[in-house]
Design a protein around this motif. Structure first.
Motif, PDB file in Angstrom:
ATOM      1  N   SER A   1      39.080  10.080  37.777  1.00 22.03           N
ATOM      2  CA  SER A   1      39.381  11.262  36.968  1.00 22.03           C
ATOM      3  C   SER A   1      38.163  12.171  36.917  1.00 22.03           C
ATOM      4  O   SER A   1      37.028  11.707  37.099  1.00 22.03           O
ATOM      5  CB  SER A   1      39.757  10.850  35.541  1.00 22.03           C
ATOM      6  OG  SER A   1      38.613  10.407  34.823  1.00 22.03           O
TER       7      SER A   1
ATOM      8  N   VAL B   1      36.631  13.528  34.397  1.00 18.25           N
ATOM      9  CA  VAL B   1      35.688  13.178  33.330  1.00 18.25           C
ATOM     10  C   VAL B   1      34.856  11.965  33.727  1.00 18.25           C
ATOM     11  O   VAL B   1      33.631  11.944  33.571  1.00 18.25           O
ATOM     12  CB  VAL B   1      36.443  12.910  32.013  1.00 18.25           C
ATOM     13  CG1 VAL B   1      35.476  12.389  30.946  1.00 18.25           C
ATOM     14  CG2 VAL B   1      37.122  14.177  31.518  1.00 18.25           C
TER      15      VAL B   1
ATOM     16  N   THR C   1      34.555   5.191  28.643  1.00 19.19           N
ATOM     17  CA  THR C   1      35.332   6.308  29.175  1.00 19.19           C
ATOM     18  C   THR C   1      36.482   5.832  30.049  1.00 19.19           C
ATOM     19  O   THR C   1      37.591   6.379  30.000  1.00 19.19           O
ATOM     20  CB  THR C   1      34.419   7.242  29.998  1.00 19.19           C
ATOM     21  OG1 THR C   1      33.359   7.701  29.148  1.00 19.19           O
ATOM     22  CG2 THR C   1      35.192   8.443  30.506  1.00 19.19           C
TER      23      THR C   1
ATOM     24  N   LEU D   1      34.594  17.350  30.416  1.00 22.67           N
ATOM     25  CA  LEU D   1      35.536  16.920  29.372  1.00 22.67           C
ATOM     26  C   LEU D   1      36.293  18.116  28.803  1.00 22.67           C
ATOM     27  O   LEU D   1      37.523  18.078  28.634  1.00 22.67           O
ATOM     28  CB  LEU D   1      34.774  16.195  28.262  1.00 22.67           C
ATOM     29  CG  LEU D   1      35.601  15.488  27.195  1.00 22.67           C
ATOM     30  CD1 LEU D   1      36.280  14.264  27.788  1.00 22.67           C
ATOM     31  CD2 LEU D   1      34.716  15.082  26.023  1.00 22.67           C
TER      32      LEU D   1
ATOM     33  N   SER E   1      38.717  19.610  31.415  1.00 19.87           N
ATOM     34  CA  SER E   1      39.876  18.741  31.568  1.00 19.87           C
ATOM     35  C   SER E   1      40.870  18.959  30.433  1.00 19.87           C
ATOM     36  O   SER E   1      42.085  19.011  30.656  1.00 19.87           O
ATOM     37  CB  SER E   1      39.430  17.275  31.610  1.00 19.87           C
ATOM     38  OG  SER E   1      40.522  16.413  31.828  1.00 19.87           O
TER      39      SER E   1
ATOM     40  N   ARG F   1      44.932  17.917  29.873  1.00 16.07           N
ATOM     41  CA  ARG F   1      44.732  16.479  29.761  1.00 16.07           C
ATOM     42  C   ARG F   1      43.772  16.225  28.605  1.00 16.07           C
ATOM     43  O   ARG F   1      42.559  16.141  28.800  1.00 16.07           O
ATOM     44  CB  ARG F   1      44.207  15.898  31.082  1.00 16.07           C
ATOM     45  CG  ARG F   1      45.246  15.906  32.185  1.00 16.07           C
ATOM     46  CD  ARG F   1      44.768  15.153  33.413  1.00 16.07           C
ATOM     47  NE  ARG F   1      43.470  15.621  33.855  1.00 16.07           N
ATOM     48  CZ  ARG F   1      43.280  16.758  34.509  1.00 16.07           C
ATOM     49  NH1 ARG F   1      44.296  17.557  34.766  1.00 16.07           N
ATOM     50  NH2 ARG F   1      42.082  17.126  34.886  1.00 16.07           N
TER      51      ARG F   1
ATOM     52  N   PRO G   1      41.547  14.531  26.113  1.00 19.50           N
ATOM     53  CA  PRO G   1      40.834  13.250  26.217  1.00 19.50           C
ATOM     54  C   PRO G   1      41.170  12.318  25.064  1.00 19.50           C
ATOM     55  O   PRO G   1      41.465  12.758  23.947  1.00 19.50           O
ATOM     56  CB  PRO G   1      39.361  13.673  26.185  1.00 19.50           C
ATOM     57  CG  PRO G   1      39.355  14.981  25.475  1.00 19.50           C
ATOM     58  CD  PRO G   1      40.637  15.655  25.859  1.00 19.50           C
ATOM     59  N   SER G   2      41.127  11.027  25.359  1.00 21.45           N
ATOM     60  CA  SER G   2      41.336  10.027  24.314  1.00 21.45           C
ATOM     61  C   SER G   2      40.059   9.848  23.507  1.00 21.45           C
ATOM     62  O   SER G   2      38.987  10.323  23.907  1.00 21.45           O
ATOM     63  CB  SER G   2      41.738   8.696  24.951  1.00 21.45           C
ATOM     64  OG  SER G   2      40.679   8.190  25.751  1.00 21.45           O
TER      65      SER G   2
ATOM     66  N   GLN H   1      37.331   8.233  25.560  1.00 24.29           N
ATOM     67  CA  GLN H   1      36.650   9.124  26.494  1.00 24.29           C
ATOM     68  C   GLN H   1      35.609   9.972  25.778  1.00 24.29           C
ATOM     69  O   GLN H   1      34.485  10.134  26.262  1.00 24.29           O
ATOM     70  CB  GLN H   1      37.657  10.025  27.202  1.00 24.29           C
ATOM     71  CG  GLN H   1      38.460   9.341  28.290  1.00 24.29           C
ATOM     72  CD  GLN H   1      39.355  10.311  29.018  1.00 24.29           C
ATOM     73  OE1 GLN H   1      40.111  11.063  28.402  1.00 24.29           O
ATOM     74  NE2 GLN H   1      39.282  10.308  30.336  1.00 24.29           N
TER      75      GLN H   1
END
Length: 312
Positions: free
Chosen positions: A103, A105, A148, A266, A269, A274, A276-277, A280
């Protein structure tokens, strides 16, 4: 009435700070742009497109600003060729092939630790013990990378992650080689000439293993925009801005801004949908802290590495 020298110095420092930060941000955007380009193009063609355009633009910039010093080229030609193959060809092969399963990130975060990896590797080459703070920073950074990719929740590193990590090691060797094998060349000259020789190799390989002309004929406007962005903004402009920062603020002060690379990746993205969680976000924060901690322990020595950077 002319402004005081202190005012001019402050203004120059502020301008250099902004340009250095922009360079790191531009490098961070390359990873999302790589993902977009790989939708339409095979990896070798994508890498060749980026650096063929970047090398031409960089050579033009060097010719217009410093001039093409052929004596520097002749004196360092073997080193430029080898370093171009390691730092441009091999590194970008690992990046573009790795991004097929990694990915943006994660890739940016792995590459964000490259200055620290370079310093640790150079310490081993010079047979000196790395600073304890550098080792601690590396350990913390690796924990951030693991967070991550979700390693602590049972996920495994993708094959692309490992390939990008290998590319990061190659970049560390390139950075060390630029300092040890090149003589009498400015960092910008080293970056441009290694980029040029690396680009030639990428084009040759792309022609040998893929069909670049056919692939490029059917690409979308988004792919062209992303490719040109990587070449002109994420490569040439980033290099120029970073060099200005180093020349005006010094390498130690400039290197800290390299931590913006994974942060930029980040944010970009997230802008592309997308989100981030939490792992991440936490992983990026932990990794950035580790690199910062190590750079403080090494007295700012990681700064020397990004100054040579030709891609990111």
């Amino acid at each position: 009435m002319r402004p005081p020298m202190s005012t001019l110095a402050t203004a120059r420092n502020s301008s250099a700070l902004v340009l250095s930060a922009l360079a790191a941000i531009f490098w961070g955007t390359n990873f999302e742009a790589t993902r977009l380009v790989l939708i339409d193009l095979p990896p070798w063609t994508a890498a060749a497109l980026r650096f063929a355009v970047a090398a031409v633009a960089a050579l033009m910039w060097l010719a217009l600003t410093r001039g093409l010093d052929l004596a520097v080229l002749r004196r360092n030609a073997p080193a430029f060729v080898v370093l171009g193959l390691i730092g441009i060809t091999c590194f970008n092969a690992a990046l573009f092939l790795g991004m097929e399963t990694s990915s943006p990130v994660t890739a940016a975060l792995i590459m964000g630790t490259s200055p620290l990896t370079t310093n640790l590797l150079e310490a081993l080459i010079n047979r000196r013990r790395p600073a304890g703070m550098a080792l601690l920073g590396m350990a913390i950074s690796l924990i951030g990378v693991a967070l991550t990719v979700g390693a602590f929740s049972g996920a495994r590193f993708a094959s692309g992650d490992l390939l990008i990590a290998a590319g990061s090691l190659g970049w560390a060797l390139y950075s060390i080689g630029c300092r040890r094998q090149v003589s009498g060349a400015a960092p910008l000259e080293t970056a441009v000439w290694t980029m040029t020789f690396g680009a030639v190799a990428l084009v040759v390989i792309a022609l040998a293993v893929e069909t670049p002309a056919a692939a490029l004929a059917g690409v979308s406007a988004v792919t062209w925009i992303a490719g040109l962005h990587m070449a002109l903004i994420g490569s040439v402009l980033a290099i120029v801005f970073w060099q200005i920062g180093i020349s005006m603020r010094g390498p130690a002060a400039t290197s800290v801004l390299f931590n913006l690379v994974p942060v930029s990746a980040l944010v970009v993205s997230a802008l592309f949908g997308r989100v981030p969680s939490w792992s991440q976000i936490l992983g990026v924060a932990v990794a950035v802290f580790g690199v910062w901690l190590a750079s403080r322990g090494e007295g700012g020595s990681p700064a020397r590495n990004p100054g040579r950077r030709a891609n990111g």
